[in-house]
Design a protein around this motif. Sequence first.
Motif, PDB file in Angstrom:
ATOM      1  N   THR A  47       2.406  16.908  22.796  1.00  0.00           N
ATOM      2  CA  THR A  47       0.943  17.012  22.843  1.00  0.00           C
ATOM      3  C   THR A  47       0.518  18.090  23.834  1.00  0.00           C
ATOM      4  OG1 THR A  47       0.683  14.673  22.250  1.00  0.00           O
ATOM      5  CG2 THR A  47      -1.185  15.743  23.317  1.00  0.00           C
ATOM      6  N   ASN A  48       1.148  18.105  24.997  1.00  0.00           N
ATOM      7  CA  ASN A  48       0.836  19.127  25.989  1.00  0.00           C
ATOM      8  C   ASN A  48       1.234  20.522  25.517  1.00  0.00           C
ATOM      9  OD1 ASN A  48      -0.324  17.500  28.018  1.00  0.00           O
ATOM     10  ND2 ASN A  48       1.694  16.863  28.753  1.00  0.00           N
ATOM     11  N   LEU A  49       2.380  20.636  24.884  1.00  0.00           N
ATOM     12  CA  LEU A  49       2.865  21.944  24.452  1.00  0.00           C
ATOM     13  C   LEU A  49       1.945  22.598  23.433  1.00  0.00           C
ATOM     14  CD1 LEU A  49       6.724  21.345  24.195  1.00  0.00           C
ATOM     15  CD2 LEU A  49       5.572  22.968  25.708  1.00  0.00           C
ATOM     16  N   VAL A  50       1.286  21.801  22.602  1.00  0.00           N
ATOM     17  CA  VAL A  50       0.376  22.398  21.601  1.00  0.00           C
ATOM     18  C   VAL A  50      -1.043  22.539  22.127  1.00  0.00           C
ATOM     19  CG1 VAL A  50       1.781  21.532  19.682  1.00  0.00           C
ATOM     20  CG2 VAL A  50      -0.181  20.181  20.477  1.00  0.00           C
ATOM     21  N   GLY A  51      -1.251  22.224  23.405  1.00  0.00           N
ATOM     22  CA  GLY A  51      -2.563  22.421  24.021  1.00  0.00           C
ATOM     23  C   GLY A  51      -3.541  21.290  23.804  1.00  0.00           C
ATOM     24  N   ALA A  52      -3.057  20.179  23.267  1.00  0.00           N
ATOM     25  CA  ALA A  52      -3.921  19.010  23.096  1.00  0.00           C
ATOM     26  C   ALA A  52      -3.861  18.137  24.347  1.00  0.00           C
ATOM     27  CB  ALA A  52      -3.513  18.226  21.854  1.00  0.00           C
ATOM     28  N   VAL A  53      -4.585  17.031  24.324  1.00  0.00           N
ATOM     29  CA  VAL A  53      -4.744  16.203  25.528  1.00  0.00           C
ATOM     30  C   VAL A  53      -4.210  14.791  25.265  1.00  0.00           C
ATOM     31  CG1 VAL A  53      -6.395  15.269  27.192  1.00  0.00           C
ATOM     32  CG2 VAL A  53      -6.804  17.516  26.143  1.00  0.00           C
ATOM     33  N   PRO A  54      -3.228  14.343  26.049  1.00  0.00           N
ATOM     34  CA  PRO A  54      -2.749  12.964  25.909  1.00  0.00           C
ATOM     35  C   PRO A  54      -3.817  11.972  26.357  1.00  0.00           C
ATOM     36  CG  PRO A  54      -1.166  14.320  27.131  1.00  0.00           C
ATOM     37  CD  PRO A  54      -2.445  15.085  27.055  1.00  0.00           C
ATOM     38  N   LYS A  55      -4.043  10.936  25.569  1.00  0.00           N
ATOM     39  CA  LYS A  55      -4.979   9.870  25.923  1.00  0.00           C
ATOM     40  C   LYS A  55      -4.187   8.563  25.769  1.00  0.00           C
ATOM     41  CE  LYS A  55      -9.609   8.076  24.638  1.00  0.00           C
ATOM     42  NZ  LYS A  55     -10.411   8.522  25.788  1.00  0.00           N
ATOM     43  N   TYR A  56      -3.827   7.964  26.885  1.00  0.00           N
ATOM     44  CA  TYR A  56      -2.892   6.837  26.855  1.00  0.00           C
ATOM     45  C   TYR A  56      -3.608   5.520  26.558  1.00  0.00           C
ATOM     46  CZ  TYR A  56       0.188  10.248  28.976  1.00  0.00           C
ATOM     47  OH  TYR A  56       0.926  11.387  29.211  1.00  0.00           O
ATOM     48  N   TYR A  57      -2.923   4.682  25.808  1.00  0.00           N
ATOM     49  CA  TYR A  57      -3.408   3.321  25.607  1.00  0.00           C
ATOM     50  C   TYR A  57      -2.342   2.348  26.087  1.00  0.00           C
ATOM     51  CZ  TYR A  57      -0.679   3.297  21.194  1.00  0.00           C
ATOM     52  OH  TYR A  57       0.314   3.375  20.241  1.00  0.00           O
ATOM     53  N   ASP A  58      -2.808   1.259  26.704  1.00  0.00           N
ATOM     54  CA  ASP A  58      -1.900   0.311  27.340  1.00  0.00           C
ATOM     55  C   ASP A  58      -1.190  -0.581  26.332  1.00  0.00           C
ATOM     56  OD1 ASP A  58      -2.339   1.062  30.008  1.00  0.00           O
ATOM     57  OD2 ASP A  58      -4.158  -0.157  30.123  1.00  0.00           O
ATOM     58  N   LEU A  59       0.096  -0.763  26.559  1.00  0.00           N
ATOM     59  CA  LEU A  59       0.878  -1.809  25.910  1.00  0.00           C
ATOM     60  C   LEU A  59       1.385  -2.718  27.022  1.00  0.00           C
ATOM     61  CD1 LEU A  59       3.012   0.222  23.311  1.00  0.00           C
ATOM     62  CD2 LEU A  59       0.803  -0.896  22.970  1.00  0.00           C
ATOM     63  N   LEU A  60       1.120  -4.013  26.881  1.00  0.00           N
ATOM     64  CA  LEU A  60       1.451  -4.958  27.940  1.00  0.00           C
ATOM     65  C   LEU A  60       2.240  -6.125  27.370  1.00  0.00           C
ATOM     66  CD1 LEU A  60      -2.048  -5.015  29.693  1.00  0.00           C
ATOM     67  CD2 LEU A  60      -0.033  -3.690  30.394  1.00  0.00           C
ATOM     68  N   ALA A  61       3.096  -6.702  28.200  1.00  0.00           N
ATOM     69  CA  ALA A  61       3.928  -7.825  27.768  1.00  0.00           C
ATOM     70  C   ALA A  61       3.065  -8.991  27.293  1.00  0.00           C
ATOM     71  CB  ALA A  61       4.841  -8.262  28.911  1.00  0.00           C
ATOM     72  N   GLY A  62       1.917  -9.202  27.938  1.00  0.00           N
ATOM     73  CA  GLY A  62       1.047 -10.325  27.591  1.00  0.00           C
ATOM     74  C   GLY A  62       0.492 -10.243  26.185  1.00  0.00           C
ATOM     75  N   ASN A  63       0.463  -9.030  25.628  1.00  0.00           N
ATOM     76  CA  ASN A  63      -0.009  -8.838  24.253  1.00  0.00           C
ATOM     77  C   ASN A  63       1.149  -8.439  23.339  1.00  0.00           C
ATOM     78  OD1 ASN A  63      -2.246  -8.969  22.468  1.00  0.00           O
ATOM     79  ND2 ASN A  63      -2.438  -6.742  22.457  1.00  0.00           N
ATOM     80  N   ASN A  64       2.356  -8.806  23.757  1.00  0.00           N
ATOM     81  CA  ASN A  64       3.587  -8.479  23.025  1.00  0.00           C
ATOM     82  C   ASN A  64       3.668  -6.990  22.694  1.00  0.00           C
ATOM     83  OD1 ASN A  64       6.108  -9.189  21.948  1.00  0.00           O
ATOM     84  ND2 ASN A  64       5.275  -9.398  19.885  1.00  0.00           N
ATOM     85  N   TRP A  65       3.243  -6.156  23.642  1.00  0.00           N
ATOM     86  CA  TRP A  65       3.379  -4.713  23.546  1.00  0.00           C
ATOM     87  C   TRP A  65       2.664  -4.152  22.308  1.00  0.00           C
ATOM     88  CZ3 TRP A  65       5.077  -3.406  28.168  1.00  0.00           C
ATOM     89  CH2 TRP A  65       5.933  -4.284  28.842  1.00  0.00           C
ATOM     90  N   PHE A  66       1.490  -4.726  22.003  1.00  0.00           N
ATOM     91  CA  PHE A  66       0.656  -4.228  20.911  1.00  0.00           C
ATOM     92  C   PHE A  66      -0.690  -3.818  21.500  1.00  0.00           C
ATOM     93  CE2 PHE A  66      -2.088  -4.503  17.140  1.00  0.00           C
ATOM     94  CZ  PHE A  66      -1.308  -3.820  16.219  1.00  0.00           C
ATOM     95  N   PRO A  67      -1.297  -2.740  21.003  1.00  0.00           N
ATOM     96  CA  PRO A  67      -2.554  -2.260  21.611  1.00  0.00           C
ATOM     97  C   PRO A  67      -3.719  -3.217  21.401  1.00  0.00           C
ATOM     98  CG  PRO A  67      -2.023  -1.016  19.624  1.00  0.00           C
ATOM     99  CD  PRO A  67      -0.824  -1.847  19.932  1.00  0.00           C
ATOM    100  N   ASP A  68      -4.603  -3.223  22.377  1.00  0.00           N
ATOM    101  CA  ASP A  68      -5.856  -3.954  22.266  1.00  0.00           C
ATOM    102  C   ASP A  68      -6.842  -3.041  21.539  1.00  0.00           C
ATOM    103  OD1 ASP A  68      -8.329  -5.140  22.586  1.00  0.00           O
ATOM    104  OD2 ASP A  68      -7.950  -5.808  24.644  1.00  0.00           O
ATOM    105  N   LEU A  69      -6.905  -3.173  20.230  1.00  0.00           N
ATOM    106  CA  LEU A  69      -7.714  -2.259  19.425  1.00  0.00           C
ATOM    107  C   LEU A  69      -9.211  -2.433  19.669  1.00  0.00           C
ATOM    108  CD1 LEU A  69      -5.725  -2.377  16.054  1.00  0.00           C
ATOM    109  CD2 LEU A  69      -5.606  -0.658  17.864  1.00  0.00           C
ATOM    110  N   ASP A  70      -9.636  -3.655  19.978  1.00  0.00           N
ATOM    111  CA  ASP A  70     -11.049  -3.878  20.286  1.00  0.00           C
ATOM    112  C   ASP A  70     -11.453  -3.100  21.531  1.00  0.00           C
ATOM    113  OD1 ASP A  70     -11.380  -5.565  18.121  1.00  0.00           O
ATOM    114  OD2 ASP A  70     -10.919  -7.372  19.271  1.00  0.00           O
ATOM    115  N   PHE A  71     -10.608  -3.131  22.541  1.00  0.00           N
ATOM    116  CA  PHE A  71     -10.888  -2.377  23.765  1.00  0.00           C
ATOM    117  C   PHE A  71     -10.853  -0.876  23.484  1.00  0.00           C
ATOM    118  CE2 PHE A  71      -9.313  -0.113  27.534  1.00  0.00           C
ATOM    119  CZ  PHE A  71     -10.308  -0.433  28.438  1.00  0.00           C
TER     120      PHE A  71
END
Length: 381
Positions: free
Chosen positions: A134-158
């Motif tokens: 993502t950085n090499l092509v000049g785009a911007v990384p936007k991280y989303y959290d994966l947490l053990a409490g949600n079995n490492w699945f994104p909180d899509l509502d958030f």
Amino acid sequence: MITTADRLNSVEEYYFSKKLREVRGLMAEGRPIINMGIGSPDLDPSEAVLKAISEAVAHAGAHQYQSYQGLPELRQEVANFYKSNFNVTVNPANEILPLMGSKEGILHISMAFLNPGDEALIPNPGYPTYTSVTNLVGAVPKYYDLLAGNNWFPDLDFLELQDLSKVKIMWVCYPHMPTGAVATKEQFKSLIAFAKRNDILLVNDNPYSFVLNNDPKSILDVDGAKDVTLELNSLSKTFNMAGWRVGMVLGSEDHINAVLKVKSNMDSGMFYGIQKGAIEALKSGQDWFDKLNEVYSKRRELVYQLADKLNCVYDRNSVGMFVWAKLPDGVKSAENFIDNILYDKNIFITPGTIFGSNGEGYIRFSLCVTEDKIKEAISRF
């Protein structure tokens, strides 16, 4: 010194490239290092695969340039593989593109769909290459959290509450690397619906489906998935062919054609013999997966014993060729923890932090180590 391109300021040398150089240095000093860090299969491909590439070398035209889209037989066998193992129908003529490893697909997809300033949703923790490309092509990384409490699945509502106006791609990886978490079909449906609502290209990186996993899934099995989804896959882990560099990307004709525009300007086709070996691998039956998983299952049980020695906690329901383990309470740095073990016990384990900030407090063991070596590692404690 000729000045390097500005894009190099946004990336560092790949962690394993640097760390394995350090490990090799210790081995050169005579240290008996046991490498439990990297997921490079130590088992061989099947005899049928080795025979296929050996015989293919003598075929007429084997040493000429090959098609950018790969042999028609290879694409057909990928389609057969997806139909028999995932119940997914894909058109081998225009919905499959063989790759020289799925890692190159990450770059090709990013170059095809990301402009400078666009954003890419990247899992934390997740595969570091998503960020570096993502950085090499000049785009911007936007991280989303994966947490053990949600079995490492994104909180899509958030996530939906965030500003997603610049997001073009969302990277997901199920079964997840490094944690080994799996996604249900319902969760895949929710990801696709999220991508459609927000006009995002969803890319599922899926190389671990058949390692210690009784229920392989493809996100393309969801109705309407091809509208917004690409799936990467690879023969590296499933068929012990990591060094062969054989992968594929599957999706709609329009999306595949966009990736092909990039790829056709980057290489001159995959070696004929490797393609013939890949065709044979994809024909493998259930016996192949059973034998592979029998080996990995025994190794995993031993790695659990090693994790117990280190007072780590792990999830026995995870899949894939790694064991993701939580460090004991009070351990402040995963990198210091693994370095102490490297220099004191001559064992290299991967720190969770290389996969993102949510990897702090975790370590990852590879199962690409013989039973004898794992037993020896246990004995060192």
